[in-house]
Structure formats: C-alpha cells, structure tokens
Design a protein around this motif. Sequence first.
Motif: not given
Length: 443
Positions: A131-133, A186-188, A193-195
């Motif tokens: 999941p990304e947020f 950290h995402e793009v 963010h992604e966990i």
Amino acid sequence: PKYTKSDILRKAQELDVKFVRLQFTDILGIIKNVTITVERLEEALDGKIMFDGSSIEGFTRIQESDMYLMPDYDTFTILPWKPRKGAEARLMCDIYTHDGEPFIGCPRGILKKVCEEAREMGYEFLVGPEPEFFLFEMDEDGKPTIKTNDKGSYFDLSPVDLGENARRDITLALEEMGFEVEASHHEVAPGQHEIDFKYAPALRTADNIVTFKFVTKAIAMEHGLYATFMPKPIFGENGSGMHLNMSLFKDGVNAFYDESNKETGLSEVAMYFIGGILHHVKGFTAVTNPTVNSYKRLVPGYEAPVYISWSSKNRSALVRIPAARGIATRIELRSPDPAANPYLALAVILAAGLDGIKNRIDPGPQTFDNIYEMTPAERMAAGIEDLPGSLKEALEYLSKDEVIKAALGPHVYEHFVKAKLIEWDTYRTQVHQWELDQYLGIF
Ligand code: ADP
Ligand code: MG
Ligand code: MG
Ligand code: MG
Ligand code: MG
C-alpha cells in the motif's frame, strides 16, 4: 486459532486493558468501531454485543437492524500508541444477524466464502500488499491540505522531515501489533510513502490492510500530519496504488511454481489463474478501484497500469511476474488502489483466478514490449485491451460479469452499485474548477 477465550481474558488483564474496540468495515471498506469497556469483554467474545446495522452505509433495512458482532480471537491486539494504563485493545469481527446467521452483507464474510471455495479445490490464497499513501500537512482548522512536508520539497526552512519520522513510528506501531514489515520507503511523489508487509492468508492480509490504514492515520495525526489513501491526490504526480502479490499454496507447496517449466517456471495453475484475472479484470475493477478519483491514477505516464496484459519482463504490465521462484513464486496485480475495501477486492480477485483454473482460461502470450510505446493499432493487433476508463464504465462491466457478481452476492452487489452510481452522478453534475479555467474566459 492462536488464542482461546481465556487467553484473551487473561491478556486483557495482564495488559491492563480498559477499552476494547470491536471493529468491522462497511461495504465501502470504512472501518467501524463499537467500543466497550473490559467488563463486557467476555460477553463480546461470546458474540453477544449488538449494534444497529441500519446506521451503517449499505448494510440493512430498518426492520432487520439488530446485528451481532462475532470477534475473530486471533485479531486481538492492543493499540500501542494509546496510554498503557487503562489500555485500548481491538478485535476484528464478523457480522451476524439476530437469528445467529452470518450476515450476507458482511465484507469479511464474503472473502471467507470465496476462500472456502478455494480450500475446497485444495488451495490456500496468500497475499502480500504494497500500500502507498501520502502524508500531508493540515491547515489551522485541522483540515487536510495537499501540502507535503518533505525536506526541500517546497519552501520550508524546517530541518526535519516530519514524514520520515511519522513513517518510522507507523512501522514501529505495526510491528508491535504483530506485523512483519518487510520494507518501508519514500515513494516517487513528494510526501508519498509505501510500507510493505509480509504475505499471509487472504483474510489475515485484508484484516492487516484495514488495520494498517487506521494505524497510519492515527500515528500521522500524532505527528501533525494527515495520511490519505486517496488514489490520486495531486495532478501531475504518481498516484497511490496497492499492488497485490498473490500465490496459491497446495499442501504447503507453492502451486504457482513449476520447476520443470524451463521458460517461465510457472505452473499451469498459475497460468490459468492469470487467465482468469485478465478475463475478469474489467468486471472487478469497480471493486478494486472504487472511486471516481481511482481512474485519474490509471492513466499513462505515472507507473500505473492502463492496459490489460501480463509480463515477466515488463514492469508496466497489469500482471507482473516478479523474478523470484520457489516458495516466493507469485504474480503481482498492479491495478488495485488503497481506497478499495480489501475484503471485497481480494474476494473478487480470487473468484476471477479460480474461474480461470476451473475453466482453463489461457492468458495468451505475455508482452515483452513496452506497451506504452505501442500505437493503439499495435495494441489492438496484439489483443491488448484497456482497463475501464471511469467508475461509470467499470460499473457497466461489473453488471455484465456473473462470476464477480456471484462472488459479491446480490446484497453487496446491489448496495455497492447503488452507492457508486450516486457517487458518479454527484461527480458528473458538478462544475469543476478545470471547466471554469478552461471555458469561463473563452465563451
Ligand atoms: P516490488 O518489487 O513490487 O516493490 P515488494 O518487494 O515491495 O515488491 O513486495 C513484495 C511482496 O510480495 C511482499 O508483501 C511479500 O511478502 C510478498 N510475497 C512474497 N512471496 C509471496 C508469495 N509466495 N505469495 C504472495 N506474496 C508473496
Ligand atoms: Mg514495493
Ligand atoms: Mg520493492
Ligand atoms: Mg510502490
Ligand atoms: Mg510492486
């Protein structure tokens, strides 16, 4: 089960639990809590706590509003960010009718039903989500903005990246609640963010996703940030997806792996499962991508899938086959987003895959080319179709897919479609800022 009733009563005492949240989701995947004090825990564990189902979105009619919550004992955990003296715990629950029958509108029950079907065929469905947020700042009134708090990402002299700190604390809280967090990064996009947490049987993973979302929101709030799982909050940046890594195990062995297949290392079962997914993906997209906004993520140029294809080479494919083989052999579905109700999403995806196995649906050849560089004519010649382009289109495909409708059952199907058509209609009749910017000055 891991815990018995007396285990939980004892743990509650040892951990000085004062409040217990009985949790479940509505059809749209929004988490609901009925909070009791520990004095009623035994009653709760016996499934005797009642709530008014008519107050919950998409649940029931007034005359059948008395519903019961039946906790899954294995989901007992304390909420680690709350005070430890007079601690707070939670239990995920199934919903039962006042006649003691499983309620057909319970999303968790629907996933259990499809998993049971898989079990009858000898399979256990394992899922690992990514999941990304986004973490955004809030304004003076505590309302979420789309301003991010990344170091250097906008004009800010603050030396600390609040987002990184928040993500660290989210990870620690999840681990304390029994999650095995495999990666967090950290995402793009700025503020994104992604966990990733470890794969588990589908029901556990769906519980984990629901838990993950509410923990993330709560801890972000403690850092003065707002966590959102909205699929595409910022135009021009990547949206938030929730890739799902999936495999079937049979008798403890990964049924997607076939060593003797020199070309792909994938079994026939894996191929048919992929075939089922590709065949039904248009029909289940309304469930895995359930908002108007979801379709603003599914556009070219932002690492989200747009076309229906599978590939072991190409990261842009809807279904990607990660290189790992043996026990880690899996397929990755890249279209779902974190706004989906995870119980319903996993139920429809599994139903699609099982249908592929039952009917030996051939997924066709994999694509090796970058599909995004192909012309529409080249894609058509290769038989590569598009995912639905809007919520409305997705709902139309859903209405024609009997396998997906059967997985949801008539109650959830009807309530889901009704709610989503209202959402679509509200959106469609709005005058958006883009239209004013585009037309007001010209006409
Ligand atoms: P990506 O390369 O797409 O970023 P990640 O490494 O972030 O992938 O996530 C991989 C996910 O796949 C994890 O959640 C992991 O637990 C999961 N996974 C590993 N093996 C299996 C398996 N056999 N079945 C399902 N999921 C699996
Ligand atoms: Mg990942
Ligand atoms: Mg990764
Ligand atoms: Mg990612
Ligand atoms: Mg991924």
